[in-house]
Design a protein around this motif. Structure first.
Motif, mmCIF file in Angstrom:
data_model
loop_
_atom_site.group_PDB
_atom_site.id
_atom_site.type_symbol
_atom_site.label_atom_id
_atom_site.label_comp_id
_atom_site.label_asym_id
_atom_site.label_seq_id
_atom_site.Cartn_x
_atom_site.Cartn_y
_atom_site.Cartn_z
ATOM 1 N N GLN A 1 78.880 -3.801 67.251
ATOM 2 C CA GLN A 1 80.035 -4.521 66.718
ATOM 3 C C GLN A 1 79.610 -5.200 65.425
ATOM 4 O O GLN A 1 78.425 -5.289 65.114
ATOM 5 N N ASP A 2 80.594 -5.676 64.653
ATOM 6 C CA ASP A 2 80.283 -6.371 63.418
ATOM 7 C C ASP A 2 79.388 -7.573 63.715
ATOM 8 O O ASP A 2 79.516 -8.219 64.759
ATOM 9 N N SER A 3 78.478 -7.864 62.801
ATOM 10 C CA SER A 3 77.654 -9.060 62.933
ATOM 11 C C SER A 3 77.710 -9.808 61.605
ATOM 12 O O SER A 3 78.307 -9.334 60.633
ATOM 13 N N ALA A 4 77.089 -10.978 61.563
ATOM 14 C CA ALA A 4 77.166 -11.807 60.361
ATOM 15 C C ALA A 4 75.796 -12.341 59.985
ATOM 16 O O ALA A 4 75.025 -12.776 60.841
ATOM 17 N N PHE A 5 75.507 -12.313 58.693
ATOM 18 C CA PHE A 5 74.313 -12.951 58.163
ATOM 19 C C PHE A 5 74.536 -14.456 58.163
ATOM 20 O O PHE A 5 75.579 -14.946 57.730
ATOM 21 N N SER A 6 73.542 -15.196 58.655
ATOM 22 C CA SER A 6 73.631 -16.652 58.700
ATOM 23 C C SER A 6 72.314 -17.245 58.225
ATOM 24 O O SER A 6 71.247 -16.898 58.751
ATOM 25 N N TRP A 7 72.370 -18.135 57.235
ATOM 26 C CA TRP A 7 71.156 -18.764 56.736
ATOM 27 C C TRP A 7 70.468 -19.575 57.834
ATOM 28 O O TRP A 7 69.243 -19.548 57.967
ATOM 29 N N THR A 8 71.268 -20.325 58.603
ATOM 30 C CA THR A 8 70.695 -21.143 59.672
ATOM 31 C C THR A 8 69.985 -20.278 60.697
ATOM 32 O O THR A 8 68.868 -20.583 61.149
ATOM 33 N N ASP A 9 70.622 -19.163 61.065
ATOM 34 C CA ASP A 9 70.020 -18.270 62.053
ATOM 35 C C ASP A 9 68.770 -17.605 61.499
ATOM 36 O O ASP A 9 67.794 -17.389 62.222
ATOM 37 N N MET A 10 68.786 -17.296 60.207
ATOM 38 C CA MET A 10 67.599 -16.694 59.593
ATOM 39 C C MET A 10 66.424 -17.667 59.674
ATOM 40 O O MET A 10 65.284 -17.262 59.992
ATOM 41 N N LEU A 11 66.677 -18.942 59.396
ATOM 42 C CA LEU A 11 65.627 -19.952 59.518
ATOM 43 C C LEU A 11 65.092 -20.010 60.945
ATOM 44 O O LEU A 11 63.879 -20.031 61.173
ATOM 45 N N LEU A 12 66.015 -20.031 61.919
ATOM 46 C CA LEU A 12 65.607 -20.129 63.322
ATOM 47 C C LEU A 12 64.788 -18.918 63.748
ATOM 48 O O LEU A 12 63.759 -19.055 64.420
ATOM 49 N N LYS A 13 65.228 -17.729 63.379
ATOM 50 C CA LYS A 13 64.511 -16.520 63.786
ATOM 51 C C LYS A 13 63.148 -16.442 63.115
ATOM 52 O O LYS A 13 62.163 -16.015 63.726
ATOM 53 N N ASN A 14 63.052 -16.835 61.847
ATOM 54 C CA ASN A 14 61.757 -16.824 61.170
ATOM 55 C C ASN A 14 60.800 -17.805 61.836
ATOM 56 O O ASN A 14 59.639 -17.470 62.132
ATOM 57 N N ASN A 15 61.290 -19.019 62.088
ATOM 58 C CA ASN A 15 60.400 -20.065 62.600
ATOM 59 C C ASN A 15 60.068 -19.896 64.079
ATOM 60 O O ASN A 15 58.981 -20.280 64.517
ATOM 61 N N SER A 16 60.999 -19.321 64.846
ATOM 62 C CA SER A 16 60.740 -19.168 66.283
ATOM 63 C C SER A 16 60.112 -17.813 66.601
ATOM 64 O O SER A 16 59.017 -17.745 67.180
ATOM 65 N N GLU A 17 60.759 -16.731 66.207
ATOM 66 C CA GLU A 17 60.281 -15.401 66.601
ATOM 67 C C GLU A 17 59.070 -14.949 65.793
ATOM 68 O O GLU A 17 58.141 -14.342 66.335
ATOM 69 N N LEU A 18 59.068 -15.207 64.486
ATOM 70 C CA LEU A 18 57.945 -14.737 63.668
ATOM 71 C C LEU A 18 56.794 -15.742 63.651
ATOM 72 O O LEU A 18 55.654 -15.398 63.971
ATOM 73 N N LEU A 19 57.082 -16.984 63.280
ATOM 74 C CA LEU A 19 56.015 -17.972 63.136
ATOM 75 C C LEU A 19 55.423 -18.390 64.481
ATOM 76 O O LEU A 19 54.217 -18.308 64.702
#
Length: 861
Positions: free
Chosen positions: A582-600
């Protein structure tokens, strides 16, 4: 027996399907009752569906009713089947009920709907990858009862048919009972058999010796008889614009992941793309910029190539369609179609813009769809209902360039007589749905010529002043780009027996790749390779709206590299939110969360700790490993997740496969935390040996992750492999098992952190920068300079294209507000969306040069 159901009750679906299977063996009366009617006298609240047995007893659990009908129909059940049915009652049904309520009643989307069922779906996925779940992998002997049940309950209305029933039910409390957290929930480990543990251990002990010898690199890459040959195409981007993040994830990035994965599997892989350069869009852009069409193509081809190079897209060739090979191959296919009677001539009534003095290409006409009433339908297709449209069928047509109303004129054209045949098997569900909707109404001849100058010439007397329609010859661009790569191009494109063709695109390109291109190839009768796997994504939106270059909204390819965020982080986040279902959306807040939680905190933390332990405690050399039963179980869990990763990527479920990488790193982090090697290294000899085993196993998992990560984050993958000095065979090949690649005594390199934390102020600054704030600030400044509305009007009047963009946004936002009001959504939610609508109308008024209406407040008494 009597079965009581209620209209719109989700539980009626499986019960009616099961009843359909047993109908020939039992007399059954089906009664429809209201959702508030108490059928079972001893229950304190209404309950449907209910099965009243001949004995007078009642069954009122969906699972119990289905099980009863299955037994009547002769379906033998074992303990495993019963276990799954019990799990369905306690886990799956409550989650599905919650998801349906949030979707249908509250109008929620995305993770709000998927959240309740994600854990259950993950469990099913894991179980399907095992060898001991025939119940899940089996199919009903006949799907007809299921289809009849769906028709009875859904009444061709989809999930909206469930709304009247669900609105009368209490709100599920499933989500409210869980703590809100951005961190992924700890996943339960699957139950392992002794056989699975033994097999994992055997594979581990084989080490690098189990890896096949590396194949020498071919140039050019060609298919090899008896081997797997994978041909991958990414939809050719229009040359006249700069791709935004949605374009990048929808085509080139998704295809790049699969191409890199295919190479890791040692399949013969050719990945190609290029710019689509012919057509009206190019002519119009050339006029706007005061250049020739060829100069526009040269300029934007270089821009596209630079963007994809920065995103690390691994094309074997990135070509273009304005080449002699394109003309030669397109005209050859046309002549073969003409000779075989697949080309028709007819007079076409076309829309001509007298103001622009030219016939209008389909995509430069907009109007109201004659089928569904969508107000932004193009002249060739409605994006809302998916139906093909002739531009003259549009209601209230407008020229997209000057917004004037075009007139109808006649012109002689050529048509492709589409044969009623459809190739393809392994397509994404949305691709199959789109094509079936076209086939349902019957295929019709499609015009393949246009009254233009910039295009592939039509080699037929009387049509010298015309060119081929871009969607007839653009897909042939795949062939011509390959022909410019190698003169042996026919080994790829005329070899259907030995080549698997994967084509990646967004959903709006499906009709041309699923019908026009295959039908042209079939009609040419020249043994062309046809698409086997058609992979279509939904759309990626930006925050709460759409990408808009003219309004400064959203991140475009040439801007991403100026954010200071590495390309691999962009790749990771776009693939993490890839709009697969389904359609999804780019979100700056979510990008921060995914970088800091999943990657870092997850992936980077595990790999860095594993490497640092080797450096700090063992002098940079991998220690001896003596595996305990717990270690062997971890091997088996990692192996299962690795196999799940392979199964998902072979089905091109790219987003879900990425989660397997993150799951393995979570297993690794938990393993380290439980065993505490930093403490054991200071203890007894047995403790130090245990610390060595934990460290050695952890760093081998890190090495495995570096290879699994390569399709997604190639630069990070190469960095990990350089730090750990991963041997060349383990870098280039990914097996379905987990062998030990860093044996005892292996020396690693210098270990350093892989990821940087994204800060809130950094992200907020980027959100403002790409949120259209520059344009808003400009408008506010102009308004402050002169309070005179007439001056504001003169200063802010925009061009017709920018005005149309704003008109489109106003229409879209108005539809959102109307839908929310119709659903009687939360007042605060409605107020937020109304405010957005009013702001868009304000922007539109400024763009059109109209004075702003002063809000009329209540008079003070």
């Amino acid at each position: 027996m009597r079965l009581f159901v209620s209209e719109g009750a989700p539980g009626s679906l499986p019960v009616l399907a099961a009843a359909g299977r047993a109908q020939s063996r039992v007399e059954l009366l089906i009664s429809t009752v209201g959702p508030q009617e108490c059928v079972v006298p001893f229950l304190t609240r209404p309950k449907v569906p209910v099965l009243q047995l001949d004995s007078g007893n009642y069954l009122f659990s969906t699972s119990a009713i289905c099980r009863y009908f299955f037994l009547l129909s002769g379906w033998e059940q074992d303990d495993l089947t019963n276990q799954w049915l019990e799990w369905e009652v306690t886990e799956l049904q409550p989650a599905l009920s919650a998801a349906l309520y949030y979707l249908v009643v509250q109008g929620k989307k995305g993770e709000d709907v998927l959240g309740p069922v994600r854990s259950a779906l993950t469990y099913i996925d894991h179980s399907l990858s095992r060898r001991n779940c025939p119940f899940l992998a089996g199919t009903l002997s006949s799907q007809e009862p299921c289809q009849r049940a769906a028709e009875t309950v859904l009444k061709q209305q989809g999930v909206t048919a469930l709304r009247p029933y669900l609105q009368k039910q209490p709100q599920p409390s499933l989500l409210e009972q869980r703590a809100v957290s951005n961190e992924p929930e700890e996943e339960e480990l699957a139950t392992l058999s002794e056989e699975e543990i033994a097999m994992a251990l055997t594979a581990w002990e084989k080490g690098l010796g189990s890896l096949p010898p590396l194949k020498p690199q071919q140039n050019p890459v060609l298919p090899v008889a008896g081997e797997r040959n994978v041909l991958i195409t990414s939809a050719l981007p229009y040359v006249n614009n700069v791709p935004h993040l949605g374009n990048i994830i929808g085509c080139v990035l998704s295809a790049d992941v699969f191409a890199r994965y295919s190479r890791l599997r040692q399949w013969n892989t050719l990945y190609l793309c290029g710019t689509d350069e012919y057509g009206t869009a190019t002519e119009t852009k050339a006029m706007e910029e005061g250049l020739t069409p060829q100069e526009i193509c040269d300029k934007y081809h270089a821009i596209h190539a630079d963007i994809y190079r920065w995103f690390n897209i691994s094309f074997d060739i990135f070509g273009r369609t304005t080449t002699p090979q394109q003309t030669k191959i397109t005209q050859d296919i046309f002549q073969r179609l003409l000779t075989r009677g697949f080309v028709l001539q007819d007079t076409v009534e076309q829309l001509r813009c007298e103001h622009c003095a030219r016939f209008l290409a389909d995509r430069f006409v907009e109007g109201v769809c004659p089928f569904c009433g969508y107000e932004e339908a193009r002249g060739d297709q409605c994006d809302k209902c998916g139906k093909l449209i002739n531009a003259t069928e549009l209601k209230k047509p407008q020229c997209k360039v000057c917004r004037s109303r075009p007139v109808v004129r006649s012109s002689q054209h050529l048509f492709l007589d589409l044969p009623k045949t459809l190739p393809g098997s392994d397509w994404t569900p949305n691709a199959r749905f789109i094509i079936r909707s076209w086939l349902r109404d019957g295929l019709k001849p499609r015009c393949i010529t246009r009254d233009l100058k910039w295009g592939t010439p039509v080699p037929l007397e009387g049509f010298e002043d015309k060119v081929f329609y871009v969607w007839f010859d653009a897909t042939i661009g795949y062939l011509s780009i390959t022909a410019n790569y190698t003169d042996q191009w026919e080994k790829w494109w005329k070899n259907p027996e030995q080549v698997n063709l994967y084509q990646f695109m967004a959903k709006d390109n499906v009709p041309f790749h699923g019908l026009v291109f295959p039908c042209s190839a079939l009609g040419a009768e020249d043994n062309y390779t046809l698409v086997n796997h058609l992979i279509a994504t939904e759309y990626l939106n930006y925050e709460d709206g759409k990408f808009s270059k003219s309004r400064g909204v959203g991140v475009f390819g040439d801007m991403a590299q100026d954010t200071g965020i590495p390309a691999d982080i962009w790749r990771f986040y776009l693939l993490y939110i890839r709009p697969e279902g389904q359609d999804s959306a780019f979100s700056w807040t979510d990008m921060l969360l995914k970088n800091n939680s999943e990657l870092l905190n997850n992936l980077g933390n595990f790999i860095n700790r594993a490497g640092m332990f080797v450096s700090k405690f063992f002098g940079g050399f991998v220690p001896e490993m003596v595996l305990t039963s717990d270690d062997q179980r971890l091997l088996a869990h990692v192996t299962l997740e690795l196999q799940h990763y392979h199964q998902l990527l072979e089905k091109v479920r790219i987003r879900d496969a990425l989660r397997s990488i993150l799951t393995i790193s979570r297993h690794g982090n938990q393993y380290i935390q439980v065993n505490e090697p930093w403490k054991r290294i200071k203890g007894s000899e047995a403790d130090r040996q245990r610390a060595g085993t934990v460290t050695g196993l952890a760093v081998n998992i890190a090495a495995l992750l570096s290879t699994m990560l390569q399709p997604y984050m190639p630069t990070v993958s190469a960095t990990i492999q350089a730090q750990l000095q991963v041997p060349a065979p383990a870098r280039s090949t990914l097996l379905t098992d987990f062998p030990c690649s860093l044996s005892a005594g292996h020396q690693i390199g210098t270990v350093s952190p892989l990821f940087q934390k994204l800060e809130n102020d950094q992200i907020e600054s980027l959100r403002q920068r790409f949120g259209g704030s520059q344009l808003e600030e400009s408008s506010e400044l102009k308004a402050k300079v002169s309070p005179n509305p007439a001056v504001v009007e003169a200063m802010t009047t925009a061009g017709p294209q920018q005005i149309q963009v704003l008109m489109d946004e106003v229409t879209r936002q108005g539809n959102i507000v109307r839908e929310l009001k119709a659903q009687k959504a939360d007042k605060n939610h409605v107020a937020v969306e109304v405010a957005k609508l009013l702001d868009l109308k304000k922007q539109l008024a400024l763009a059109e040069g109209k004075p702003l209406d002063t809000p009329k407040g209540k008079k003070k008494k």
